[in-house]
Design an enzyme around this catalytic site. Structure first.
Site, short mmCIF file in Angstrom:
data_model
loop_
_atom_site.label_atom_id
_atom_site.label_comp_id
_atom_site.label_asym_id
_atom_site.label_seq_id
_atom_site.Cartn_x
_atom_site.Cartn_y
_atom_site.Cartn_z
N ASP A 90 0.83 -1.21 0.00
CA ASP A 90 0.00 0.00 0.00
C ASP A 90 0.87 1.26 0.00
O ASP A 90 1.79 1.38 0.80
CB ASP A 90 -0.91 -0.01 1.24
N SER A 137 -7.06 4.06 -1.41
CA SER A 137 -7.05 2.62 -1.13
C SER A 137 -8.39 1.95 -1.44
O SER A 137 -8.42 0.83 -1.93
CB SER A 137 -6.67 2.38 0.34
N HIS A 168 -20.22 18.01 -3.64
CA HIS A 168 -21.60 17.55 -3.46
C HIS A 168 -22.39 17.48 -4.76
O HIS A 168 -23.36 16.73 -4.87
CB HIS A 168 -22.35 18.47 -2.49
N ARG A 172 -18.37 26.96 0.83
CA ARG A 172 -17.49 26.11 1.66
C ARG A 172 -16.47 25.42 0.77
O ARG A 172 -15.28 25.39 1.07
CB ARG A 172 -18.30 25.05 2.41
N ARG A 223 -26.42 26.90 1.79
CA ARG A 223 -26.35 25.47 2.15
C ARG A 223 -26.44 25.28 3.67
O ARG A 223 -26.80 24.20 4.13
CB ARG A 223 -25.06 24.83 1.62
N ASP A 260 -24.81 12.78 2.11
CA ASP A 260 -24.94 13.12 3.54
C ASP A 260 -25.72 14.41 3.79
O ASP A 260 -26.49 14.50 4.73
CB ASP A 260 -23.57 13.15 4.23
N HIS A 281 -1.83 2.63 -4.91
CA HIS A 281 -1.60 4.03 -5.24
C HIS A 281 -0.25 4.40 -4.64
O HIS A 281 0.34 3.61 -3.89
CB HIS A 281 -2.69 4.95 -4.67
#
Length: 507
Positions: free
Chosen positions: A11, A61, A122, A152, A183, A260, A441
């Site tokens: 990794d 990962s 988003h 943001r 938002r 979310d 990666h």
């Protein structure tokens, strides 16, 4: 050709530029150097569109192991939707057809709501503009956009520019901006229902500061010291009346692809009456979410559902009766199991798993060896049993210690991996395993920024593909992570399933 196969995933072990930042190159790794001299080796691309991420985005990962195990590029939501918009295959999407046909045939309003920005976290402005294009193609005139402002993931006063861009686009497609709100209210995720109610009242009842020019309204907000994220409700009016509010039986498309911050507004519009907060669901709404927001939601449509990744390497081997072992320490256990198996928690038949606890330290620079030697010992024992047709192991150090940015600790991590590779590969050779060594990666290959400060992020560098075989004539090609599973099947003498679109790199 039919042997046993061992896949070693180091990794965060990328191929660096051999400069000072490249800890792997600058640290003595006698066994790794010997492998590269002795066996065929090539490079794999492990970032951006080669692993289903946006162009130029570094791999990670989760995505890496998903692609490795799937034997195909698994497109992430953003990229999948981008491709559908750019290649116009979105027009064939059955849920898109359902939404627009319903609005057209029933003469209903269609509302697009979501984060209007190019922040890319988003939502995507490109997706919204495409949705308005489709309304024009269907001949729907009652198309309205409810704009949630960002500030943001973007500059706090960039919103005015996005409103201008959207208005210019709507001049060509028809449709109007119906409302604007920050938002902070529309995309709460902490059950602050009093904030959500501000958005609800704007969308459903047209409550807010009335404005005839939305760009001017944004300018006035800035003048009052209120930036994008916190914009108070603004309702677009013509002749003193709101241009549009969400009404019974309308079509709503929430174009945020991240779930979310899209859940709470969806709950109050479609799932749950909240009389104590003054919010009630709207009857008969045809409500479409860009992606699955919550598995418990009832009666909402999903434009781009999660793909089932079928016939992964693990599933295919189980189906043909091959035994397999997946082993890692805690930090990467989910990666060699859940992600490697295409998002499946439970093991397949004849799949065994070994979890070695990661050390309990605050940060891994305090123990750069992590639990690599314990993983290696259990792995060598398993290899010596000759019980498994296929084994996958993850050595976590290059990534987890790489994330600390502590150069000396990363050096120790690299030395640890070299020692573990020696014992692992020698045991594999002694037991008639062929070995493929890769990374998911980069990280330890790029430990310093140009100014000499620590770099704790992943790298965009390619990763190695080393094929340890007794076949002196073997050659390997360059490829991508999706080519690893077909290469394993090549070693095992198995024909890859049609779902795997990668190719074996072994020639």
């Amino acid at each position: 050709m039919s042997k046993k196969a061992l896949l070693i995933i180091c990794d965060g072990w990328g191929i660096g530029d051999k400069g000072k930042d490249d800890v792997i190159f600058n640290t003595p790794t006698p066994y790794w150097d010997e492998l590269l001299k002795t066996y065929p080796a090539s490079q794999l691309q492990a970032s951006g569109e080669n692993v289903g991420l946006p162009d130029g985005q570094m791999g990670n990962s989760e995505v890496g192991h998903l692609n490795i195990g799937a034997g195909r590029i698994v497109y992430q939501d953003l990229v999948k939707i981008n491709i559908a918009c750019r290649e116009n295959t979105i027009m064939e999407n059955p849920e898109i057809k359902r939404a627009y046909s319903y609005a057209k045939e029933n003469n209903k309003q269609i509302h697009f709501m979501g984060l209007v920005s190019d922040g890319g976290v988003h939502s995507s402005l490109e997706h919204l503009l495409k949705l308005t294009d489709i309304a024009k193609e269907y001949g729907i005139s009652k198309a309205y956009v409810h704009c949630f402002m960002d500030g943001r993931d973007t500059d706090p006063k960039s919103g005015k520019g996005f409103i201008e861009e959207l208005e210019n686009h709507l001049k060509t497609t028809g449709g109007k901006i119906a409302s604007i709100i920050g938002r902070y209210y529309a995309m709460d995720r902490d059950k602050r229902w009093e904030r959500v109610k501000e958005a609800y009242d704007l969308l459903v009842e047209g409550k807010g500061k009335q404005a005839e020019c939305m760009v001017k309204a944004m300018e006035e907000s800035y003048a009052e010291g209120v930036t994008d994220e916190f914009i108070k409700p603004i309702v677009h009016v013509e002749n003193g009346k709101p241009v549009a509010v969400i009404e019974e039986g309308d079509v709503v498309i929430f174009f945020n692809y991240r779930n979310d911050r899209a859940k709470e507004l969806t709950v109050v519009l479609t799932q749950q009456d909240m009389p104590e907060a003054g919010m009630h669901t709207i009857p008969g709404l045809q409500y479409f979410c860009m992606t699955p927001y919550d598995a418990s939601f009832k009666g909402v449509h999903i434009l781009f559902d999660k793909e089932n990744v079928n016939n992964t390497l693990g599933e295919f081997l189980a189906n043909v009766g091959k035994t397999q072992l997946h082993i890692a320490e805690t930090e990467k256990y989910a990666h060699v199991t859940f992600f490697f198996n295409g998002g499946r928690e439970t093991p397949f038949d004849s799949e065994e798993r070994i979890l070695v606890p990661s050390p309990k330290v605050a940060t891994y620079d305090l123990k750069p060896e992590m639990s690599a030697f314990e993983v290696k010992d259990k792995l060598v024992d398993a290899i010596n049993t000759k019980k498994f047709d296929f084994i996958v192991v993850n050595y976590a150090n290059g990534d987890m210690v790489g994330h600390t940015g502590i150069y000396k600790a990363i050096e120790k991590a690299v030395v640890t991996i070299d020692a573990c590779l020696h014992d692992t590969v020698e045991a594999a050779k002694a037991n008639d395993y062929e070995v493929i060594i890769i990374a998911d990666h980069g990280n330890a290959d790029h430990a310093l920024n140009e100014d000499g400060t620590p770099n704790t992020a992943h790298s965009l560098n390619p990763v190695p593909f080393v094929y340890v075989t007794a076949n002196k004539d073997a050659k390997v090609e360059d490829g991508i992570l999706a080519d690893v599973a077909p290469s394993i099947l090549h070693i095992l003498g198995l024909k890859q399933p049609k779902e795997m679109t990668g190719k074996s790199l072994i020639k």
